[in-house]
Design a protein around this motif. Sequence first.
Motif, mmCIF file in Angstrom:
data_model
loop_
_atom_site.group_PDB
_atom_site.id
_atom_site.type_symbol
_atom_site.label_atom_id
_atom_site.label_comp_id
_atom_site.label_asym_id
_atom_site.label_seq_id
_atom_site.Cartn_x
_atom_site.Cartn_y
_atom_site.Cartn_z
ATOM 1 N N GLY A 173 0.962 -1.082 -0.141
ATOM 2 C CA GLY A 173 0.207 0.031 0.218
ATOM 3 C C GLY A 173 0.746 1.198 -0.141
ATOM 4 N N ASN A 174 2.043 1.209 -0.166
ATOM 5 C CA ASN A 174 3.205 2.499 -0.162
ATOM 6 C C ASN A 174 3.027 2.879 -1.649
ATOM 7 O OD1 ASN A 174 3.886 2.200 2.498
ATOM 8 N ND2 ASN A 174 5.302 0.552 1.846
ATOM 9 N N GLN A 175 3.033 4.177 -1.437
ATOM 10 C CA GLN A 175 3.297 5.012 -2.962
ATOM 11 C C GLN A 175 4.754 4.850 -3.202
ATOM 12 O OE1 GLN A 175 2.311 9.447 -3.749
ATOM 13 N NE2 GLN A 175 4.427 9.537 -3.615
ATOM 14 N N LEU A 176 4.998 4.367 -4.559
ATOM 15 C CA LEU A 176 6.008 4.149 -5.228
ATOM 16 C C LEU A 176 6.189 5.025 -6.464
ATOM 17 C CD1 LEU A 176 6.520 0.328 -5.492
ATOM 18 C CD2 LEU A 176 7.495 1.884 -3.770
ATOM 19 N N GLU A 177 7.250 5.747 -6.436
ATOM 20 C CA GLU A 177 7.458 6.707 -7.859
ATOM 21 C C GLU A 177 8.240 6.213 -8.813
ATOM 22 O OE1 GLU A 177 9.074 7.753 -4.394
ATOM 23 O OE2 GLU A 177 7.304 8.516 -3.597
ATOM 24 N N ALA A 178 7.792 6.657 -10.233
ATOM 25 C CA ALA A 178 8.539 6.165 -11.272
ATOM 26 C C ALA A 178 8.409 7.253 -12.240
ATOM 27 C CB ALA A 178 7.822 5.127 -11.910
ATOM 28 N N PRO A 179 9.569 7.490 -13.150
ATOM 29 C CA PRO A 179 9.782 8.847 -13.857
ATOM 30 C C PRO A 179 8.464 8.711 -14.705
ATOM 31 C CG PRO A 179 11.681 7.472 -13.768
ATOM 32 C CD PRO A 179 10.703 6.633 -13.180
ATOM 33 N N ASP A 180 8.342 9.853 -15.364
ATOM 34 C CA ASP A 180 7.359 10.102 -16.348
ATOM 35 C C ASP A 180 7.641 10.621 -17.650
ATOM 36 O OD1 ASP A 180 4.904 11.204 -17.679
ATOM 37 O OD2 ASP A 180 5.213 13.297 -16.920
ATOM 38 N N PRO A 181 8.172 9.557 -18.400
ATOM 39 C CA PRO A 181 8.854 9.811 -19.591
ATOM 40 C C PRO A 181 7.797 10.313 -20.742
ATOM 41 C CG PRO A 181 8.658 7.653 -19.533
ATOM 42 C CD PRO A 181 7.773 8.276 -18.489
ATOM 43 N N TRP A 182 7.335 11.368 -20.512
ATOM 44 C CA TRP A 182 5.923 11.789 -21.277
ATOM 45 C C TRP A 182 6.335 12.157 -22.714
ATOM 46 C CZ3 TRP A 182 4.486 17.146 -22.766
ATOM 47 C CH2 TRP A 182 5.465 18.105 -22.333
ATOM 48 N N LEU A 183 7.673 12.492 -22.896
ATOM 49 C CA LEU A 183 8.149 12.823 -24.286
ATOM 50 C C LEU A 183 8.691 11.831 -25.047
ATOM 51 C CD1 LEU A 183 9.982 16.252 -23.435
ATOM 52 C CD2 LEU A 183 7.824 15.904 -24.636
ATOM 53 N N ASP A 184 8.473 10.434 -24.655
ATOM 54 C CA ASP A 184 9.122 9.434 -25.406
ATOM 55 C C ASP A 184 8.404 9.142 -26.673
ATOM 56 O OD1 ASP A 184 10.827 8.913 -23.509
ATOM 57 O OD2 ASP A 184 10.335 6.792 -22.678
ATOM 58 N N ILE A 622 -1.583 7.597 2.428
ATOM 59 C CA ILE A 622 -2.050 6.766 1.341
ATOM 60 C C ILE A 622 -1.878 5.331 1.791
ATOM 61 C CG2 ILE A 622 -1.313 5.833 -0.866
ATOM 62 C CD1 ILE A 622 0.021 8.764 -1.501
ATOM 63 N N ARG A 623 -1.069 4.902 2.498
ATOM 64 C CA ARG A 623 -1.052 3.502 3.094
ATOM 65 C C ARG A 623 -2.242 3.102 3.759
ATOM 66 N NH1 ARG A 623 4.405 -0.081 4.811
ATOM 67 N NH2 ARG A 623 3.030 -1.933 5.735
ATOM 68 N N LEU A 624 -2.542 4.132 4.589
ATOM 69 C CA LEU A 624 -3.769 3.965 5.446
ATOM 70 C C LEU A 624 -5.081 3.603 4.476
ATOM 71 C CD1 LEU A 624 -4.943 3.412 8.257
ATOM 72 C CD2 LEU A 624 -5.306 6.017 8.230
ATOM 73 N N ILE A 625 -5.214 4.568 3.695
ATOM 74 C CA ILE A 625 -6.348 4.423 2.901
ATOM 75 C C ILE A 625 -6.354 3.014 2.261
ATOM 76 C CG2 ILE A 625 -7.545 5.429 0.831
ATOM 77 C CD1 ILE A 625 -6.244 8.362 1.818
ATOM 78 N N VAL A 626 -5.180 2.726 1.675
ATOM 79 C CA VAL A 626 -5.432 1.446 0.512
ATOM 80 C C VAL A 626 -5.683 0.352 1.456
ATOM 81 C CG1 VAL A 626 -3.710 -0.067 -0.676
ATOM 82 C CG2 VAL A 626 -3.715 2.358 -1.011
ATOM 83 N N ASN A 627 -5.180 0.272 2.808
ATOM 84 C CA ASN A 627 -5.153 -0.916 3.615
ATOM 85 C C ASN A 627 -6.700 -0.930 4.271
ATOM 86 O OD1 ASN A 627 -2.937 -2.891 3.794
ATOM 87 N ND2 ASN A 627 -1.972 -0.859 3.884
ATOM 88 N N VAL A 628 -7.097 0.369 4.652
ATOM 89 C CA VAL A 628 -8.599 0.508 5.000
ATOM 90 C C VAL A 628 -9.468 0.019 3.762
ATOM 91 C CG1 VAL A 628 -10.600 2.055 5.687
ATOM 92 C CG2 VAL A 628 -8.328 2.300 6.585
ATOM 93 N N ALA A 629 -9.275 0.344 2.583
ATOM 94 C CA ALA A 629 -10.220 -0.006 1.404
ATOM 95 C C ALA A 629 -10.039 -1.707 1.419
ATOM 96 C CB ALA A 629 -9.451 0.496 0.232
ATOM 97 N N ARG A 630 -8.844 -2.331 1.765
ATOM 98 C CA ARG A 630 -8.879 -3.711 1.550
ATOM 99 C C ARG A 630 -9.715 -4.566 2.208
ATOM 100 N NH1 ARG A 630 -2.396 -4.180 0.739
ATOM 101 N NH2 ARG A 630 -2.617 -3.487 -1.510
#
Lengths: 836, 836
Positions: A173-184, A622-630
């Motif tokens: 439930g953790n946020q992970l970040e990935a690059p946004d290669p929008w010009l690819d 965010i982690r709390l929201i995701v886990n409450v949802a589950r």
Amino acid sequence: KEKWPRGDETVWKTNMRGVDADVGNITKSVVNHVQTSLARQAYNLDNLGAYQAAALSVRDNMLVNWNETQLHYTRKAPKRAYYLSLEFLMGRTLDNALLNLDLKSQYKDGINQLGFSLEDLLEEERDAALGNGGLGRLAACYLDSSASQDLPVWGYGLRYKYGIFQQLISPEGNQLEAPDPWLDNQNPWELPRIDVNYEVRFYGQSERLPEGHGRAIWTGGQEVLAVAYDVMIPGCHTRNTNNLRLWESKPKRGFDLNSFNAGNYEGAVESSNSAAAITSVLYPNDHTTFGKELRLKQQYFWTAASLADIIRRFKNLGKSINEFPDYVAIQLNDTHPTLAIPELMRILLDEEDLDWNFAWQIVTNVFFFTNHTVLPEALEKWPVPLMEHILPRHMQIIYDINMIFLQAVEKKFPGDRERLARMSLIEEGFPKQVRMANLACIGSRRINGVAELHSQLVQTTILKDFVEFFGVSKFGNVTNGITPRRWLDQCNPELSKLISSTLKIDKSVWLKDLYKLKGLVKFAEDKGFRAEWAAIKQRNKERLAHHIETTLGFTVNTNAMFDVQIKRLHEYKRQTLNILGVVHRYLELKAMTPAQRKKINPKVVFFAGKAAPAYYIAKLTIRLIVNVARVINADPETKDYLSLYFLPDYSVSLAEVLIPASDISQHISTAGTEASGTSNMKFCLNGGLLVGTVDGANIEIAEEVGEENVFFFGHLTPAVEDLRYQHVYHPVPVDEACPALANVLNQISGGLFGDGGVYEPLVNTIRQGDYYLVTDDFDSYIRALAMVDDAYMDRDEWVKKSINTTANMGKFSSDRAIMDYAQEYWNLEPIPVGKD
Amino acid sequence: KEKWPRGDETVWKTNMRGVDADVGNITKSVVNHVQTSLARQAYNLDNLGAYQAAALSVRDNMLVNWNETQLHYTRKAPKRAYYLSLEFLMGRTLDNALLNLDLKSQYKDGINQLGFSLEDLLEEERDAALGNGGLGRLAACYLDSSASQDLPVWGYGLRYKYGIFQQLISPEGNQLEAPDPWLDNQNPWELPRIDVNYEVRFYGQSERLPEGHGRAIWTGGQEVLAVAYDVMIPGCHTRNTNNLRLWESKPKRGFDLNSFNAGNYEGAVESSNSAAAITSVLYPNDHTTFGKELRLKQQYFWTAASLADIIRRFKNLGKSINEFPDYVAIQLNDTHPTLAIPELMRILLDEEDLDWNFAWQIVTNVFFFTNHTVLPEALEKWPVPLMEHILPRHMQIIYDINMIFLQAVEKKFPGDRERLARMSLIEEGFPKQVRMANLACIGSRRINGVAELHSQLVQTTILKDFVEFFGVSKFGNVTNGITPRRWLDQCNPELSKLISSTLKIDKSVWLKDLYKLKGLVKFAEDKGFRAEWAAIKQRNKERLAHHIETTLGFTVNTNAMFDVQIKRLHEYKRQTLNILGVVHRYLELKAMTPAQRKKINPKVVFFAGKAAPAYYIAKLTIRLIVNVARVINADPETKDYLSLYFLPDYSVSLAEVLIPASDISQHISTAGTEASGTSNMKFCLNGGLLVGTVDGANIEIAEEVGEENVFFFGHLTPAVEDLRYQHVYHPVPVDEACPALANVLNQISGGLFGDGGVYEPLVNTIRQGDYYLVTDDFDSYIRALAMVDDAYMDRDEWVKKSINTTANMGKFSSDRAIMDYAQEYWNLEPIPVGKD
């Protein structure tokens, strides 16, 4: 008659193309782009390719208007305004362009004949996500309104190679970040203008010249090239197509071949990489500054290139420099572009050879400054040593400005040393820091906040001393707005159509005069109209459910009330209050008998938003929201009455699906913290109701739509400071202060949603200090939600509220806001293309 | 009938465009590109913009044929050949494309109507200089010939961001290098194919699988993305338009956002930079390898991406892998792509799961290898530790290949340990090295040299053992060729026109059957024809003089004989001999009376060429040439009889102006060192005569045009080794061996051309050791130049020689060479588009 510049005028003119408005020509142009621009054929064309070909065809059409507009402005030579914003959160372009050009149905047909669906192709476009949140999206709405109202306004920003990060959610439930290669995949919406480039210097030495009036020579250091990329901004149903110019950084020279030849490859590319790095990434932080060298380089690179470009354009007019403020207004969107003030001083002093007072008079008549926040932690400051290192000349100028300014303050308020210390551009400390808000304030002609309450707070808190010094007339308010083109016509086409047919006004008219929506009020009493209104909301809910089903695989209950909170994750925005409210509701449901539950208003709660990657508490939320949802989505006893979704990777495009589907939305910041908010306007414009605190633009929305149509709760702004004082000096345990909340927190800590220890740091922000007053507002929040439930049960009344809300949102068009800036700040006239 | 793949077939087909061949459509297309692709107008269009618009319009036309060709090849599914070359020295494209498409006059007219001149626009194009010299230009000529003869041949190379460096000359006469940012203005001739990309691995671990037949698993390390950029290769007067696919390296993921967010910006972009670095620069070294890690990465990156692409295309045919050699031939241009051999083994073993013998049989039927040099210092070797580190799996495979191969050698030549050591793929030493020529040789089906003499030397020297092992039939010769489209029709349009009108054959015919030039022989006796021939040469000399005047500011005497040497600076090419000869001539002139001088044949000597940046002696030679030029061009006594120019930044485009203007050109390498040479062919095709050694293709040119038309001098190849032995073991001082040369060297050392000490290292290469036999050949060189002067004085006879030379150059068309490869090596058939 003007002389034709080159070649045979007849040959040129007979071959120049106009806007292709018929299906035949449109289809031909798409097919030809498939063949040539894409080098593809019908045999190997997929949706992405078809999107690209369609986009290039639309781009061609836009370009005809864009060329015409630039030529027209050049000929008319009006005063122009420039909107400097470090963020432009544009979202997708194709649909917006088709609507503004009034070509959507023709493209739909043409693309259909080629075996594709326009709706599918729209989904292929990647969002231009060059912004964090509201500030960047506001800039985008303002560009749309400027073009739509034929105002000669350009935007200036940075062409980040990577926009705001992509948000992924880990299995925990953790946020992970990935690059946004929008010009690819290449970007059909930008025009690279390799020929438009400027050199920008960093570091080096600044030497004051002995002969006085403050001149200096700045030499050495690193020189970087700024190259322009233009993004066309089509107005709605007008030929006026404005420009957003984004700068890319490039090394001045390719690489160091000597190092390369000597075998030192890393050395050879080093300066090249360091130049390219400047515009490679949007800083993913909202309302916090980090004092990072690269961020300061971004700010200077962007303001220096933009000013050089503005001055070059002004000089082409052949006017004297003292007329600069008659032809140029520059709006500073937040303090990020404040370096433009010392930079213009530097140009006027060191390059134009003006004397100090004359230069300062020009500067203070050109700039306008919009403040976006009164949160103390969000006020931008830069360490003096860093500034001295990167921008030695600017630091000298800032010191000079400060000295002259403080002398004037001393003259007006003799002997008030506290006041001098507060108003100084330099904050004492280790290290000393440059206060950018103070600099922006004294260097600008006028300063505004972004909603009534916020503008009042600016004048009574952070800039109080400046109001006393300059007088109140220098300070104003322009309540934010949103463009109804994207935020109603584009995202909610059925509602737009219903409004046009009901009002019997073409959308091109009411979309540009949003007060016309008032005409809907009388239809609230029309049962047939209400049924249509409700049916559209229902279909938008199903559209959202379908989107979630296909992207995330969840089946959403579309018979429930949709409750949405979408915005950056931040403690002051209080997603915590919302998720704790959800848990409270869940606990109540669990305590009921099946028969009792049947009487409950079923509800689906949606969250979406990104947390700054370094903002631990926001990420934990965010982690709390995701886990409450589950847990609650899997509970067979309650899931028909309450479910919860965290939709990852919030974006403009996701907002366009969420907003029209919302019954109720949450805008629940601690009073006095949210400057305006704009998503509140978007929901209400689409007939969603609002539950919120008495904060930001919520207040003005209630004024317009009527308090009876808004669900307010919570303490008011004047109470906040005192409550915080009490929390620290006379704390009351949560168990006593708010037993309902205490129960919720105990369940979380007790492990109802997985290891409770994980959430302790988050829960402790409430148990200890509770700076954002969750405890104080919890009970009234729960009561407000109960009122929402009650109201929703009376569906007929609810739909009336919904209609009346939309009908009274006219004020919140960004057209109104931009016209306010044009008239009250910039002194700008519309310059319509092709109407004289 | 084939089913139409998508949408309404009629709509598609009526809207698809063909080649625009009429002036009206061409003009429209140029104007529209100005409006849309460039976002410009007649008001702000300069030559560069007009060039870009014209280029985009021509590109569209080429694309129609290119699309058609790719579809046709796909449908016909013929055997294809792939030309792997690390260098493609393409030069400019626009003029060549217009001529091959037969659209030049239409574009000339159209562009004229728009107020521009086509000739001016052609000058705006930047050379694609992705090569060092002959090897890269040969690859470019071969692509032109393949397309012109309708052969399904693709090129594979690298898209270097920076091509060969730009050469500047410092005030002291030193070569300075600057990067070549040829892509800065965007390149209309490439088609980015973002969707065509492959992952390429470096480093990591290779683990052999226990179950045998040589399989292994290669994991970990760095993964980099190869993205395709396609360059269209239009055939001459045919619709066949082939492809040159160039790979760009990109990081697999944008950048490391975690590092970025943690404030470690440098760490965040590190892997991104290291991936992009792979294709960022062409190695500027000729005939030397440096053992640089990055160069090895370039080679593997390129061969891996190319093979992956070739295999994917083969697999689309649905054939079994054992048919691979029936559909694919791969030509290795020099040893640079030799890693393709272990790479294909890796794929067949580890991915296709074939057994070793079967895999090796496929490999050795697919590859063909062209050797380009017998210079020992130019034979490529890679340190085993470096190879093991970067390509652990390939090193295993090379060891396996070697073991099996040496076992076979041992079987055929039992007990011959010296032979085993010579033939091994691994050279013993510290460190051990991999011998790439040996690997290329045993992994290929056939091996060829590039001229008769060179191919003989390959078989008798560096690959002697392999001829004895494999038999001579595996070895062959394909004498290099040049494309008459660029090197006659394009660079010498007047001569091309005269030939067509004289022969009464359309150029589209004789340009593709160059033996037709033989028909000119009889016109050598026609006085009127000779006059026209000579007048064209004169105008070409004036064109060159005009070019020099406008670019360098020098006024060149066009009444003098033009003597040209243009090629990479290298000791074996002996620019030294030439410049020392110039000094000799100058000293002789100085010793004459004015009356004596009047009888002398006036001469202008031109040099152009780049030196590898680390090649000290070659750079010193440039410095000497520049400083000799300064002295003699300023000498009022002699300058009308002898002048000298070093033209900086030699390029394909400069060659196109120089070659047609040459009366005599110099190809004077030490016998046995120049594999073929191709500029010799270009000069002779344009009616320039040749002074040279009995080396490379000079020999075959003399065979064709007659020894009476060539000025040969110097020792022959068999004598070279003995002379070198004598120089070392029985040295004779230059004063004795060649007094004329000694005098020249003494004048240089004595300071006639500035501080003599500067040139000592250069002069000493001749005084001591004289590896390249300058001393031995000097007198006969001077005699040969005297014969040239005598011959030139009889202008009528000279022009006859000139005509007879051109008339007999048919053999040297690259069409002949490519057809030889197609028939004798690749087993390829022409697949003409639109002729069935």
